[in-house]
Design an enzyme around this catalytic site. Structure first.
Site, PDB file in Angstrom:
ATOM      1  CB  ALA A 181      -0.898  -0.015   1.234  1.00 50.90           C
ATOM      2  CD  GLN A 221       1.773   6.801   4.473  1.00 52.49           C
ATOM      3  OE1 GLN A 221       2.655   6.386   5.228  1.00 52.49           O
ATOM      4  NE2 GLN A 221       1.865   7.968   3.850  1.00 52.49           N
ATOM      5  CB  SER A 222       3.712  -0.429   2.383  1.00 49.05           C
ATOM      6  OG  SER A 222       4.415  -1.585   2.796  1.00 49.05           O
ATOM      7  CG  ASN A 223       3.893   0.473   8.624  1.00 47.17           C
ATOM      8  OD1 ASN A 223       4.151   1.662   8.773  1.00 47.17           O
ATOM      9  ND2 ASN A 223       2.697  -0.044   8.909  1.00 47.17           N
ATOM     10  CB  ALA A 260       7.119  -0.561   1.023  1.00 50.80           C
TER      11      ALA A 260
END
Ligand code: PLP
Length: 326
Positions: free
Chosen positions: A73, A75-77, A79
């Protein structure tokens, strides 16, 4: 292979702290509440993906990769921590994020940029498919890409939570406390699968309750079974896991993934105001809201000890700042 012989690249600071939440315990009037601080793993604002990435990066380096790729996503943590891990190890990173470029480059997206990730926006395309397409192009250019699955949740990454539960049990022993339940946010499943395998290996008999942030229990549990069996085989643990080994509560999905509602917002404020502790709008806020509701419904007795496993995600708070306006 023996678990301590698996390739591992050090990224985090362990053990993460474990402490009581005295004010929140009093405010909720239920069991004694404790927190395991995996928001403090230390890598670019930390989180549970740092643990998994130590094993994924260990494997990537053993395969002589020079490029890490993953997707998620906006706001992927996961990534964000993948990009930071790549930088730490001297590798390039490409992140494929869902949807179109956002105007407000804050939270995890800012950090992706600061640590030097190359971000590709998937637009209308499926991010996972696009990652594979880009990986093929990179290969023709002589790049050695290592592809990390959604949330780092496979038999390689989830091994980290076998180690993590042992770390927690050592802390619990030193504190003289026995946790009746561990409660946390579950999504791609690596955390829960690793905890369940680790619990079996260590003989921990308490409840391991994942509060789902996005999937129905009937969809997630089969994935948990697959990941757990992959972990068990990777560490030569001769146990076969089945659906009855996993407890997932899917009663707190709200309006869907990434959509913060009143329960999450209230939980974030309640925890921040009673403990000075920050949780996040997407994962830990939802899990904490669920746990608080279960406490109100007297699912736990006041003489019990419940451990909330904080999985991180706090940089996303800034991307939701407008939704906290009074
Ligand atoms: C990814 C993530 C989770 C979920 O962990 P899984 O191993 O994917 O189930 C929970 N909390 C935060 C903050 C996360 O980033």
């Amino acid at each position: 292979m023996q678990i301590d012989k698996l390739p591992r690249y050090s990224l985090g600071f362990f053990p993460t702290p474990l402490h009581l939440l005295p004010n929140l315990t009093k405010r909720l009037g239920g069991p004694k509440l404790w927190v395991k601080r995996d928001d403090q793993t230390g890598l670019a604002f930390g989180g549970n993906k740092t643990r998994k990435l130590e094993y994924l990066l260990g494997d990537a380096l053993e395969q002589n990769a020079n490029l890490l790729m993953t997707f998620g996503a906006p706001q992927s943590n996961h990534a964000r921590q993948t990009a930071a891990a790549a930088s730490r190890a001297g590798l390039r990173s490409i992140l494929v994020l869902r949807g179109s470029p956002v105007i407000d480059r804050t939270g995890n997206i800012l950090i992706d940029d600061l640590v030097g990730a190359e971000v590709r926006w998937a637009g209308e395309r499926d991010p996972q498919e696009l990652m594979h397409t880009i990986a093929e192009v990179m290969k023709t250019k002589g790049q050695r890409a290592y592809l990390i699955p959604y949330g780092g949740s496979n038999g390689i990454g989830a091994v980290a939570y076998v180690i993590a539960i042992q770390e927690m049990l050592d802390q619990a022993k030193a504190l003289g406390v026995n946790f009746d339940a561990i409660v946390f946010a579950t999504s791609s499943g690596g955390t829960q699968a690793g905890l369940v395998v680790g619990a079996r290996r260590a003989g921990y008999a308490g409840r391991i309750l994942g509060i789902s942030v996005d999937h129905r229990s009937s969809d997630l549990v089969p994935k948990l079974v697959d990941i757990a069996n992959a972990v068990a085989s990777r560490i030569d643990l001769e146990v076969q896991f089945g659906e009855s080994d996993f407890e997932v509560n899917d009663q707190y999905l709200g309006e869907g993934y990434g959509i913060m509602g009143a329960p999450e917002r209230d939980a974030i404020r309640r925890v921040a105001q009673s403990e000075g502790l920050l949780i996040d709008p997407v994962y830990t806020g939802r899990a904490m809201a669920g746990l608080n509701d279960l406490i109100h419904k007297n699912v736990f007795r006041p003489d019990q000890n419940v451990l909330f496993w904080h999985t991180g995600g706090t940089p996303a708070l800034f991307a939701y700042s407008k939704q906290f306006e009074h």
